[in-house]
Scaffold this motif. Structure first.
Motif, PDB file in Angstrom:
ATOM      1  N   ASP A 114      99.928 122.816 157.133  1.00 27.49           N
ATOM      2  CA  ASP A 114     100.934 122.740 156.069  1.00 27.49           C
ATOM      3  C   ASP A 114     100.230 122.113 154.888  1.00 27.49           C
ATOM      4  O   ASP A 114      99.631 121.051 155.030  1.00 27.49           O
ATOM      5  CB  ASP A 114     102.095 121.824 156.483  1.00 27.49           C
ATOM      6  CG  ASP A 114     102.981 122.497 157.511  1.00 27.49           C
ATOM      7  OD1 ASP A 114     103.270 123.692 157.333  1.00 27.49           O
ATOM      8  OD2 ASP A 114     103.363 121.822 158.498  1.00 27.49           O
ATOM      9  N   TYR A 115     100.282 122.781 153.754  1.00 31.41           N
ATOM     10  CA  TYR A 115      99.558 122.216 152.611  1.00 31.41           C
ATOM     11  C   TYR A 115     100.462 122.150 151.388  1.00 31.41           C
ATOM     12  O   TYR A 115     101.479 122.842 151.293  1.00 31.41           O
ATOM     13  CB  TYR A 115      98.316 123.062 152.280  1.00 31.41           C
ATOM     14  CG  TYR A 115      98.648 124.451 151.796  1.00 31.41           C
ATOM     15  CD1 TYR A 115      98.736 125.505 152.690  1.00 31.41           C
ATOM     16  CD2 TYR A 115      98.899 124.686 150.442  1.00 31.41           C
ATOM     17  CE1 TYR A 115      99.065 126.769 152.257  1.00 31.41           C
ATOM     18  CE2 TYR A 115      99.224 125.958 149.998  1.00 31.41           C
ATOM     19  CZ  TYR A 115      99.309 126.994 150.905  1.00 31.41           C
ATOM     20  OH  TYR A 115      99.649 128.243 150.475  1.00 31.41           O
ATOM     21  N   ARG A 116     100.115 121.261 150.474  1.00 30.00           N
ATOM     22  CA  ARG A 116     100.719 121.277 149.145  1.00 30.00           C
ATOM     23  C   ARG A 116      99.650 120.883 148.131  1.00 30.00           C
ATOM     24  O   ARG A 116      98.707 120.154 148.444  1.00 30.00           O
ATOM     25  CB  ARG A 116     101.957 120.385 149.067  1.00 30.00           C
ATOM     26  CG  ARG A 116     101.733 118.942 149.343  1.00 30.00           C
ATOM     27  CD  ARG A 116     103.032 118.250 149.774  1.00 30.00           C
ATOM     28  NE  ARG A 116     102.643 117.091 150.585  1.00 30.00           N
ATOM     29  CZ  ARG A 116     102.468 117.124 151.890  1.00 30.00           C
ATOM     30  NH1 ARG A 116     102.699 118.226 152.583  1.00 30.00           N
ATOM     31  NH2 ARG A 116     102.046 116.066 152.545  1.00 30.00           N
ATOM     32  N   ALA A 117      99.816 121.451 146.946  1.00 27.37           N
ATOM     33  CA  ALA A 117      98.827 121.196 145.895  1.00 27.37           C
ATOM     34  C   ALA A 117      99.457 121.534 144.549  1.00 27.37           C
ATOM     35  O   ALA A 117     100.504 122.168 144.492  1.00 27.37           O
ATOM     36  CB  ALA A 117      97.594 122.065 146.111  1.00 27.37           C
ATOM     37  N   LEU A 153     102.751 123.884 144.572  1.00 31.34           N
ATOM     38  CA  LEU A 153     102.762 124.979 145.539  1.00 31.34           C
ATOM     39  C   LEU A 153     102.702 124.362 146.925  1.00 31.34           C
ATOM     40  O   LEU A 153     101.970 123.398 147.156  1.00 31.34           O
ATOM     41  CB  LEU A 153     101.528 125.865 145.321  1.00 31.34           C
ATOM     42  CG  LEU A 153     101.305 127.011 146.320  1.00 31.34           C
ATOM     43  CD1 LEU A 153     102.293 128.139 146.073  1.00 31.34           C
ATOM     44  CD2 LEU A 153      99.879 127.545 146.223  1.00 31.34           C
ATOM     45  N   GLN A 154     103.495 124.881 147.848  1.00 32.28           N
ATOM     46  CA  GLN A 154     103.284 124.467 149.231  1.00 32.28           C
ATOM     47  C   GLN A 154     103.454 125.635 150.157  1.00 32.28           C
ATOM     48  O   GLN A 154     104.089 126.628 149.820  1.00 32.28           O
ATOM     49  CB  GLN A 154     104.190 123.304 149.611  1.00 32.28           C
ATOM     50  CG  GLN A 154     105.653 123.505 149.362  1.00 32.28           C
ATOM     51  CD  GLN A 154     106.425 122.264 149.784  1.00 32.28           C
ATOM     52  OE1 GLN A 154     106.072 121.619 150.771  1.00 32.28           O
ATOM     53  NE2 GLN A 154     107.462 121.923 149.066  1.00 32.28           N
ATOM     54  N   GLY A 155     102.811 125.566 151.299  1.00 30.28           N
ATOM     55  CA  GLY A 155     102.898 126.688 152.220  1.00 30.28           C
ATOM     56  C   GLY A 155     102.187 126.394 153.523  1.00 30.28           C
ATOM     57  O   GLY A 155     101.789 125.263 153.797  1.00 30.28           O
ATOM     58  N   GLN A 156     102.029 127.448 154.299  1.00 30.48           N
ATOM     59  CA  GLN A 156     101.358 127.310 155.591  1.00 30.48           C
ATOM     60  C   GLN A 156     100.139 128.209 155.613  1.00 30.48           C
ATOM     61  O   GLN A 156     100.145 129.282 155.011  1.00 30.48           O
ATOM     62  CB  GLN A 156     102.311 127.709 156.716  1.00 30.48           C
ATOM     63  CG  GLN A 156     103.359 126.648 156.973  1.00 30.48           C
ATOM     64  CD  GLN A 156     104.232 126.996 158.153  1.00 30.48           C
ATOM     65  OE1 GLN A 156     104.528 128.172 158.360  1.00 30.48           O
ATOM     66  NE2 GLN A 156     104.638 125.991 158.906  1.00 30.48           N
ATOM     67  N   HIS A 157      99.105 127.752 156.284  1.00 26.55           N
ATOM     68  CA  HIS A 157      97.872 128.520 156.373  1.00 26.55           C
ATOM     69  C   HIS A 157      97.402 128.474 157.813  1.00 26.55           C
ATOM     70  O   HIS A 157      97.383 127.414 158.442  1.00 26.55           O
ATOM     71  CB  HIS A 157      96.823 127.906 155.435  1.00 26.55           C
ATOM     72  CG  HIS A 157      95.518 128.631 155.434  1.00 26.55           C
ATOM     73  ND1 HIS A 157      94.454 128.223 156.190  1.00 26.55           N
ATOM     74  CD2 HIS A 157      95.115 129.739 154.765  1.00 26.55           C
ATOM     75  CE1 HIS A 157      93.436 129.064 155.985  1.00 26.55           C
ATOM     76  NE2 HIS A 157      93.810 129.986 155.123  1.00 26.55           N
ATOM     77  N   CYS A 158      97.055 129.647 158.322  1.00 26.52           N
ATOM     78  CA  CYS A 158      96.606 129.704 159.716  1.00 26.52           C
ATOM     79  C   CYS A 158      95.223 130.330 159.752  1.00 26.52           C
ATOM     80  O   CYS A 158      94.976 131.333 159.088  1.00 26.52           O
ATOM     81  CB  CYS A 158      97.592 130.551 160.522  1.00 26.52           C
ATOM     82  SG  CYS A 158      97.069 130.764 162.226  1.00 26.52           S
ATOM     83  N   CYS A 159      94.297 129.734 160.465  1.00 26.59           N
ATOM     84  CA  CYS A 159      92.971 130.354 160.569  1.00 26.59           C
ATOM     85  C   CYS A 159      92.333 130.082 161.929  1.00 26.59           C
ATOM     86  O   CYS A 159      92.708 129.143 162.624  1.00 26.59           O
ATOM     87  CB  CYS A 159      92.052 129.895 159.445  1.00 26.59           C
ATOM     88  SG  CYS A 159      91.714 128.132 159.442  1.00 26.59           S
ATOM     89  N   LEU A 239      95.314 118.394 146.420  1.00 19.40           N
ATOM     90  CA  LEU A 239      95.476 119.182 147.650  1.00 19.40           C
ATOM     91  C   LEU A 239      95.636 118.235 148.839  1.00 19.40           C
ATOM     92  O   LEU A 239      94.807 117.364 149.069  1.00 19.40           O
ATOM     93  CB  LEU A 239      94.259 120.101 147.862  1.00 19.40           C
ATOM     94  CG  LEU A 239      94.190 120.835 149.199  1.00 19.40           C
ATOM     95  CD1 LEU A 239      95.370 121.784 149.392  1.00 19.40           C
ATOM     96  CD2 LEU A 239      92.872 121.601 149.336  1.00 19.40           C
ATOM     97  N   GLN A 240      96.737 118.404 149.552  1.00 17.38           N
ATOM     98  CA  GLN A 240      96.970 117.602 150.759  1.00 17.38           C
ATOM     99  C   GLN A 240      97.354 118.549 151.876  1.00 17.38           C
ATOM    100  O   GLN A 240      98.035 119.546 151.631  1.00 17.38           O
ATOM    101  CB  GLN A 240      98.111 116.620 150.522  1.00 17.38           C
ATOM    102  CG  GLN A 240      97.717 115.474 149.599  1.00 17.38           C
ATOM    103  CD  GLN A 240      98.865 114.518 149.395  1.00 17.38           C
ATOM    104  OE1 GLN A 240     100.006 114.955 149.216  1.00 17.38           O
ATOM    105  NE2 GLN A 240      98.573 113.235 149.427  1.00 17.38           N
ATOM    106  N   TYR A 241      96.911 118.256 153.087  1.00 20.29           N
ATOM    107  CA  TYR A 241      97.290 119.133 154.189  1.00 20.29           C
ATOM    108  C   TYR A 241      97.313 118.386 155.505  1.00 20.29           C
ATOM    109  O   TYR A 241      96.630 117.389 155.685  1.00 20.29           O
ATOM    110  CB  TYR A 241      96.349 120.344 154.269  1.00 20.29           C
ATOM    111  CG  TYR A 241      94.882 119.999 154.431  1.00 20.29           C
ATOM    112  CD1 TYR A 241      94.099 119.731 153.319  1.00 20.29           C
ATOM    113  CD2 TYR A 241      94.289 119.952 155.696  1.00 20.29           C
ATOM    114  CE1 TYR A 241      92.762 119.418 153.454  1.00 20.29           C
ATOM    115  CE2 TYR A 241      92.946 119.635 155.842  1.00 20.29           C
ATOM    116  CZ  TYR A 241      92.190 119.368 154.716  1.00 20.29           C
ATOM    117  OH  TYR A 241      90.864 119.047 154.853  1.00 20.29           O
TER     118      TYR A 241
END
Ligand SMILES: [Zn+2]
Length: 315
Positions: A114-117, A153-159, A239-241
């Motif tokens: 979960d990130y926001r920036a 902006l915030q969202g989810q990132h999967c890798c 940027l924080q996650y």
């Protein structure tokens, strides 16, 4: 895992030896007992009782590069290395390059973040300003300036975090191993003791837990750099996650490595040159002689001074 811990020695009569200098734990067949450590060239090799509760390798990659090719690669690497290092290599005998099955862990995982920036979008604006012209008069002019608009902006990132390799040997650091990576992992085969017969092999001298922690940390670093590359806009800040790492797997693999260790100065750590036994890639840290560097720096300064003097006279 799940197999008995002594599988590695099941079919072959191995002697277990330990290097008291770098801490590596080697397995050798009696007829190839070695007097010096292949990783650090230390003669303080001791025989030790069989170790217990060690993990059995899951996979191995076979040697592709022959000893002759490895020696050639090491020689030309030494030839190409900096003149400052040359004298340190005088004692190097590339024919002492030894093949070792090096234990390392292969780590894989999935990372959900979960990130926001704050995302910056650039735009240009024309602004007017007053200045003094060459005649001393105050005039009004316009200019174009770049400004940034910030939006959050915030969202989810999967890798996927794929194939992080972490050394399980005290004789070879991660930095040294990375210098000869990558390995082509398509050549991974399920480990059987017969595969390493006739070779030096090492038992893990770092614990799985220690390696796991290291791989986990490296995975989080990778997530960080992926997220930075993923940010839209012209720039970003704050940027924080938070990352949740799931489906982590860790397998012990024996990697084929040719190693040449040189002790060029008793008071300094040994020099180690490694060759990837699958690809032939060479890596090593070149020792720099401070005396030679100062002489070279002195020469460059001298040339600059002489050049400046000549240039001065020419004018
Ligand atoms: Zn050693």
């Amino acid at each position: 895992m799940g197999m008995a811990a002594d599988t590695i020695e099941q079919k072959i009569d191995y002697k277990e030896i330990s290097c008291q200098s770098c801490g590596s734990n080697l397995l050798v067949e009696p007829q190839m007992l070695t007097a010096i450590c292949p990783y650090c060239a230390s003669p303080s090799i001791i025989q030790r009782p069989p170790s217990e509760n060690l993990p059995t390798p899951t996979f191995t990659i076979g040697f592709v590069v022959t000893q002759d090719r490895a020696i050639e690669a090491v020689s030309s690497w030494i030839g190409r290395s900096s003149v400052f290092a040359k004298s340190a290599f005088r004692k190097a005998a590339p024919e002492l390059t030894r093949g070792v099955y090096l234990p390392a862990y292969l780590y894989n995982a999935v990372a959900n973040s979960d990130y926001r920036a704050d995302i910056g979008e650039n735009y240009t604006e024309t602004e007017t300003y007053t200045t003094t012209d060459s005649n001393g008069k105050t005039v009004t002019r316009t200019r174009t300036v770049v400004k940034t608009e910030w939006r959050s902006l915030q969202g989810q990132h999967c890798c996927y975090i794929l194939d992080v390799v972490v050394t399980a040997s005290k004789g070879v650091t991660n930095e040294a191993l990375e210098a000869v990576e990558p390995f082509d992992l398509r050549a991974l085969r399920r480990f059987t003791p017969a595969m390493i017969s006739g070779w030096l092999a090492e038992e893990p001298s770092r614990t799985q837990d220690e390696c796991f922690q290291f791989a986990h940390g490296e995975a989080l670093d990778k997530v960080g750099s992926q997220l930075k590359g993923f940010m839209p806009g012209d720039s970003y800040r704050n940027l924080q996650y938070e990352t949740d790492v799931a489906r982590e797997s860790i397998d012990l693999v024996l990697f084929p490595i040719w190693s040449l260790a040189v002790r060029y100065d008793e008071s300094k750590p040994p020099l180690q040159i490694l060759v990837n036994g699958q690809t032939g890639r060479v890596g090593g840290k070149v020792p720099i002689s401070p005396v030679k560097v100062s002489i070279a720096v002195g020469m460059v300064l001298l040339i600059l001074v002489v050049g400046a003097l000549l240039f001065g006279m020419a004018r």
